[in-house]
Design a protein around this motif. Structure first.
Motif, short mmCIF file in Angstrom:
data_model
loop_
_atom_site.label_atom_id
_atom_site.label_comp_id
_atom_site.label_asym_id
_atom_site.label_seq_id
_atom_site.Cartn_x
_atom_site.Cartn_y
_atom_site.Cartn_z
N GLN A 173 0.81 -1.21 0.00
CA GLN A 173 0.00 0.00 0.00
C GLN A 173 0.85 1.27 0.00
O GLN A 173 0.32 2.36 0.17
N GLY A 174 2.14 1.10 -0.20
CA GLY A 174 3.00 2.28 -0.24
C GLY A 174 4.27 1.95 -0.99
O GLY A 174 4.55 0.77 -1.28
N PRO A 175 5.08 2.97 -1.33
CA PRO A 175 6.27 2.74 -2.17
C PRO A 175 7.31 1.84 -1.52
O PRO A 175 7.99 1.08 -2.22
N ILE A 176 7.45 1.89 -0.20
CA ILE A 176 8.46 1.05 0.47
C ILE A 176 8.08 -0.42 0.33
O ILE A 176 8.87 -1.25 -0.13
N ALA A 177 6.84 -0.73 0.69
CA ALA A 177 6.37 -2.12 0.60
C ALA A 177 6.38 -2.59 -0.84
O ALA A 177 6.69 -3.76 -1.12
N LEU A 178 6.09 -1.69 -1.78
CA LEU A 178 6.08 -2.06 -3.20
C LEU A 178 7.49 -2.44 -3.65
O LEU A 178 7.70 -3.47 -4.30
N GLU A 179 8.45 -1.60 -3.25
CA GLU A 179 9.84 -1.88 -3.62
C GLU A 179 10.28 -3.22 -3.01
O GLU A 179 10.99 -4.01 -3.64
N GLN A 180 9.82 -3.49 -1.80
CA GLN A 180 10.20 -4.74 -1.14
C GLN A 180 9.58 -5.94 -1.82
O GLN A 180 10.22 -6.99 -1.96
N LYS A 181 8.35 -5.77 -2.28
CA LYS A 181 7.71 -6.87 -3.01
C LYS A 181 8.49 -7.16 -4.29
O LYS A 181 8.77 -8.32 -4.61
N ARG A 182 8.88 -6.09 -5.00
CA ARG A 182 9.66 -6.28 -6.24
C ARG A 182 10.98 -6.99 -5.95
O ARG A 182 11.42 -7.86 -6.69
N LEU A 183 11.59 -6.59 -4.83
CA LEU A 183 12.86 -7.17 -4.44
C LEU A 183 12.70 -8.67 -4.16
O LEU A 183 13.54 -9.48 -4.54
N ILE A 184 11.61 -9.02 -3.50
CA ILE A 184 11.35 -10.44 -3.20
C ILE A 184 11.26 -11.21 -4.51
O ILE A 184 11.89 -12.26 -4.68
N ILE A 185 10.51 -10.65 -5.49
CA ILE A 185 10.32 -11.36 -6.76
C ILE A 185 11.65 -11.49 -7.50
O ILE A 185 12.01 -12.57 -7.98
N THR A 186 12.43 -10.39 -7.54
CA THR A 186 13.73 -10.44 -8.22
C THR A 186 14.63 -11.51 -7.59
O THR A 186 15.24 -12.32 -8.31
N ALA A 187 14.70 -11.49 -6.27
CA ALA A 187 15.59 -12.44 -5.58
C ALA A 187 15.17 -13.87 -5.87
O ALA A 187 16.01 -14.73 -6.16
N VAL A 188 13.87 -14.13 -5.83
CA VAL A 188 13.39 -15.50 -6.07
C VAL A 188 13.74 -15.93 -7.50
O VAL A 188 14.27 -17.02 -7.72
N LEU A 189 13.49 -15.05 -8.46
CA LEU A 189 13.77 -15.41 -9.86
C LEU A 189 15.25 -15.71 -10.05
O LEU A 189 15.62 -16.69 -10.69
N LEU A 190 16.10 -14.85 -9.47
CA LEU A 190 17.54 -15.07 -9.61
C LEU A 190 17.95 -16.42 -9.04
O LEU A 190 18.75 -17.15 -9.63
N MET A 191 17.37 -16.77 -7.91
CA MET A 191 17.79 -18.02 -7.27
C MET A 191 17.23 -19.24 -7.97
O MET A 191 17.83 -20.30 -7.93
N LEU A 192 16.09 -19.06 -8.65
CA LEU A 192 15.53 -20.21 -9.37
C LEU A 192 16.49 -20.69 -10.46
O LEU A 192 16.46 -21.85 -10.85
N ILE A 193 17.40 -19.79 -10.92
CA ILE A 193 18.39 -20.19 -11.92
C ILE A 193 19.22 -21.36 -11.40
O ILE A 193 19.63 -22.23 -12.16
N VAL A 194 19.46 -21.42 -10.10
CA VAL A 194 20.20 -22.55 -9.53
C VAL A 194 19.25 -23.62 -9.01
O VAL A 194 19.48 -24.82 -9.19
N VAL A 195 18.17 -23.18 -8.38
CA VAL A 195 17.32 -24.13 -7.68
C VAL A 195 16.63 -25.10 -8.64
O VAL A 195 16.60 -26.31 -8.40
N VAL A 196 16.12 -24.59 -9.74
CA VAL A 196 15.42 -25.46 -10.69
C VAL A 196 16.34 -26.55 -11.23
O VAL A 196 16.00 -27.73 -11.18
N PRO A 197 17.55 -26.20 -11.73
CA PRO A 197 18.43 -27.27 -12.18
C PRO A 197 18.75 -28.29 -11.09
O PRO A 197 18.86 -29.49 -11.38
#
Lengths: 298, 653
Positions: free
Chosen positions: A37-61
């Protein structure tokens, strides 16, 4: 293998059943951190998604390889190649030291930038001048003081929408953590210390606030309502609270500080100036002339 | 101190009655079967590392049951305590339960299982007859046992701390926790901590000085490397814990102000110090699990461990890095952005060597001949859960994310993901792997695999909802919440998960009973039930009390495997002369010192100064007396070894 398969199939079915039950029951529930509901939480949500996607590069294989290798090289599959003495291969080892390294380099860079951008102490960039709210964690309730308006509230905090809110946070209690999940970031509330948190709500709305650090038996009841109001509503709310004749001074504060939990919302129309400093400086004795300790320069 | 200190609570009372009944049953059985002398001579006073290891593991499992009951009580409470329902636990009692759960699971389950494994495996794997300091080993165990008894006393007499497992001040100071609970907490950890420190010193020296001729460092089995890394960590960090708790106890006993809010005390100092111990502590626990998998995977894939040097390097890097990440436990305490970013990035870097380890295990399986025994199930379950836990761990290492997720149930899910998926799965795999070497028969596979599925599925059912609850803004340690939050269905599912895990624990008990009943059918007659690779499999099962009749000579890695390859008949029994060996005599001094430490701990908790002094003087006096004892070893003559060895060999063939 057969008994194992039966047990496992049964248990997997149980698990699937539970998950569907869950999905059914939690329909329409607010998953606050994924619904910022605000820019801080929004940025944190984006950060969560970025971090997960980056790690899936290793986790999925890892998952795929583990399943494939375990299946293909099972002892009963005598057609599969078998090389019992093969125990190193520099090229492939370089690959799997390098790939995680690159991912961590990327994530590390992102981390460096976002840690500075999202530092709770950093004032937000905005054309609107911020509202200052002083927060005191008490056993077991939250006191909010508005030094600019001379009012105080308990377990309820209101602020105008789209306006940076600058929280000064301390405690007259064990360590607590001040957290409004829908708006993002939390920070510890500690006795004799003053920490900072800057938040902003995009729109009018009502959010849950709570303590995220165990502080004793009343902890579960240490909740507050955070409300973001339109500028006009906020102004009229402030005016309405100021009409209340109750005075909030050190005497009243000492009464409020007595342990209680699930404390009802309270409003004080006239808060004595300097009360926040009084609370922080209580712990400076015997040197009660020492300045307020702020954790680091802003 | 009075009878009023016995709590009138129904749950505690039933626990008390249960403990009395159990103790009565055991004592009765010992009298009935006239086993007191046997228990005392063969076990309690034994300095044989294998027996001390078994005792560690028994205590560990008993405490696991208590820790699991605590977990079930918490999840049960959270499943029902929404809205108007307040559940069955008072907030104060709930606080004691989650504090006890954390303390028990780390100090009285994970640590004893770890030291138990070290005792069982380390000497045999390096071709040694015993640990470097057998008496110190017994002393370590008995200090640990004294702390475990004190832990259970706190359940029924007085109260336990209600401060969270790391006891942050000022909550743990007299101002907010005037009762005996925090004192129990402090002295239990002090006594158990000393035991851990002594034991770690023992294994460090054992690994560095007691290896069989020819076993250079780079020929050591991986389990030895990870044990080495783990005990180095213990030696560095446990003094920090001791000093931190000593300062807290000075605050409480003598009115000092190290960590109080006023008079210049600083709670943030405590938080830093306790995590400077607490973070490396989790690596202390996980490294041996990595080591165990590094033995299990090559054995059941019938292939050499892939990337040995890489694995050694990774273990050392993890060991070192674990010292520079403690601050990630409190990004929200107000450090500056540079400090937070440094510790965040340092934390992520640990994922690199850990990832390399996972890839190396997979490469070990690649082009192998994999047999899926219980330990391999645990390994695959570990890869599945631990990888996920690693991912959520790296997420929380990003300070920007941690500001949101800190202290939420997401965090709780993450660390259980690591501790259950990593430490517990690793130790359970290791125990079923090495069990036949100690007891002479293998464990029942069917029940082992059933237990595995319950643990694995139970884990996911219990902890996936917690990840989601974290996203929904639920913090840890809530004993009650509003119905409007919508958390209840998830808490109910998590509670069901705990039941499934509990079923797994029951299945393991069944596995043990079934295996004991079928011990003749499952007898390990060769000493090498898994076609093993390292020295412990070269001796008969159960291992003789002197381990090796003749100390083997090592010419490479996978020493026993190489022996089998080069000369399958002679195996590890070269035609050498038997020589006299020196073995430690049994001694009750360890038991006595443990008893005195218990008296000291109990007395100081209740401020009975004269008794505390007596306990302390007892410890010192016994240590001095022991140091004058010249007859601590006896000689096992060569002829006797030859006779025993021939008997073993006959049984084996």
């Amino acid at each position: 293998m057969s008994t194992m398969s039966r047990t496992s199939i049964f248990l997997v079915l149980v698990a699937v059943g539970l998950v569907s039950l869950l999905a059914h029951l939690s329909g329409g529930i607010d998953i606050q951190i994924l619904n910022p509901q605000g820019p801080i939480a929004l940025e944190q949500k984006r950060l969560i998604i970025t971090a997960v996607l980056l790690m899936l590069i290793v986790v999925v294989p890892v998952y795929v390889l583990a399943a494939l290798i375990a299946w293909k090289y099972r002892a009963t599959n005598t057609d599969a190649p078998y090389t019992p003495d093969h125990d190193h291969d520099q090229r492939i080892e370089i690959v799997w030291w390098t790939i995680p390294l690159l991912i961590i380099l990327t994530l590390g860079t992102i981390t460096w930038k976002t840690t500075h951008a999202l530092d709770p102490f950093r004032p937000l960039d905005s054309t609107v001048s911020p509202v200052t709210i002083q927060v005191v964690a008490l056993n077991w309730k939250w006191l909010f003081i508005y030094p600019e308006y001379g009012i105080a509230t308990v377990n309820y905090v209101a602020f105008p929408e789209d306006t940076p809110v600058s929280f000064h946070i301390t405690a007259d209690a064990p360590m607590n953590s001040f957290w409004i999940p829908s708006l993002g970031s939390q920070i510890y509330a500690m006795a004799g210390m003053s920490t900072r948190l800057h938040l902003l709500a995009d729109q009018p709305g009502t959010y849950h606030g709570l303590s995220a650090n165990w502080s004793g038996e009343g902890f579960s009841g240490m909740k507050f309502i955070a409300q973001s109001l339109s500028r006009e509503d906020f102004d009229s709310w402030v005016a309405a609270v100021r009409q209340i004749s109750s005075v909030f001074d050190t005497g009243e504060y000492d009464l409020l500080a007595l342990p209680s939990s699930h404390t009802p919302v309270r409003y004080f129309g006239h808060a004595q100036p300097g009360l926040y400093d009084y609370v922080v400086n209580k712990y400076m004795q015997p040197h009660d002339t020492m300045p307020v300790r702020v954790l680091h320069d802003e | 101190m009075s009878f009023a200190a016995l709590p009138p609570n129904a749950i505690v009372l039933s626990a008390f009655l249960f403990m009395i009944a159990l103790a009565g049953l055991i004592i009765g059985a010992l009298f009935y079967y006239k086993r007191w002398r046997w228990l005392w001579d063969e076990w309690l006073t034994s300095l044989d590392a294998k027996k001390i290891g078994v005792m560690y593991i028994i205590v560990g499992f008993v405490m696991l049951v208590r820790g699991a009951i605590d977990a079930a009580l918490m999840r049960g409470q959270q499943a029902v305590a929404a809205g108007d329902s307040l559940g069955y636990l008072s907030p104060e009692h709930f606080g004691q339960i989650f504090t006890a759960h954390g303390v028990i699971m780390i100090f009285f389950v994970a640590m004893p299982l770890m030291f138990g494994l070290f005792n069982l495996v380390v000497p045999m794997q390096i071709g040694a007859r015993d640990v470097a300091f057998p008496f110190l080993n017994s002393l370590s165990f008995w200090l640990f046992a004294a702390a475990a008894v004190l832990m259970n006393i706190s359940l029924v007499y007085g109260e336990f701390a209600s401060i969270g497992w790391l006891g942050y001040p000022p909550l743990s100071e007299l101002e907010y926790s005037p009762g005996v609970g925090v004192d129990y907490y402090i002295w239990i950890l002090q006594i158990a901590g000393l035991g851990s420190l002594f034991s770690a010193i023992n294994f460090l020296v054992t690994i560095l000085k007691m290896r069989a001729p020819g076993m250079t460092l780079m020929r050591m089995p991986m389990f030895e490397w990870t044990t080495l890394a783990s005990v180095v960590l213990v030696i560095v960090i446990f003094p920090i814990l001791t000093a931190t708790l000593a300062m807290l106890s000075l605050d409480r006993l003598l009115g000092m102000h190290f960590f109080t809010s006023d008079f210049g005390g600083n709670a943030m100092m405590y938080v830093n110090l306790i995590w400077a111990w607490g973070h490396p502590e989790v690596y202390v626990l996980i490294l041996p699990a990595f080591g165990a998998f590094s033995e299990i995977v090559p054995t059941f894939a019938k292939k050499r461990l892939f990337g040995y040097s890489s694995m050694v390097a990774a273990s050392i890097v993890i060991c070192f890095l674990s010292f520079v990440v403690w601050l990630h436990h409190f990004f929200t305490m107000g450090a500056g952005a540079n400090v937070n970013a440094f510790f965040g990035i340092a934390t992520m870097v640990i994922a690199i060597p850990t990832g390399v380890k996972v890839f190396n295990w997979l490469a070990t399986m690649y082009r192998g001949r994999i047999t899926f025994t219980t330990p391999m199930y645990w390994f695959l379950g570990f890869v599945g859960t631990f990888t996920l836990g690693g991912m959520t761990g790296v997420m929380m290492a990003v300070p920007g994310i941690d500001f949101q997720m800190h202290n939420s149930l997401f965090l709780v899910a993450h660390f259980h993901n690591m501790v259950i998926g990593g430490v517990v799965f690793g130790y359970l795999a290791a125990l079923s792997f090495w069990f036949p070497k100690i007891f002479g028969f293998t464990l029942d596979e069917k029940w082992g695999i059933r237990a595995f599925w319950c643990w694995l599925i139970g884990f996911f059912v219990a902890f996936m909802p917690l990840y989601l609850l974290g996203f929904m803004g639920a913090t840890r340690r809530l004993e009650h919440y509003d119905a409007s939050t919508g958390w209840q269905p998830l808490f109910i599912v998590a509670g069901i998960g705990v039941v499934i895990i509990a079923l797994g624990i029951v299945f393991q008990a069944v596995q043990l009973v079934v295996s004991i009943i079928k011990r003749h059918e499952y007898a390990d007659t060769t000493g090498d039930p898994w076609d093993g690779r390292t020295l412990e499999w070269s001796i008969p099962s159960p291992a003789p009390f002197y381990n090796f009749a003749i100390i083997p000579a090592v010419h490479g890695r996978d020493a026993f495997w190489e022996m089998k390859q080069s000369d399958p008949i002679v195996q590890a029994r070269p035609a050498q002369e038997y020589v006299d060996i020196e073995l430690p005599c049994n001694t009750p001094v360890g038991v006595y010192i443990g008893a005195c430490a218990f008296v000291f701990g109990f007395a100081i908790v209740w401020h009975m100064w004269w008794l505390a002094l007596l306990g302390f003087l007892g410890v010192v006096g016994l240590l001095i007396a022991r140091s004058f004892d010249e007859n601590t070893e006896y000689i096992l003559p060569a002829a006797e070894i030859a006779r025993l060895d021939a008997a073993y060999t006959q049984k084996t063939i």
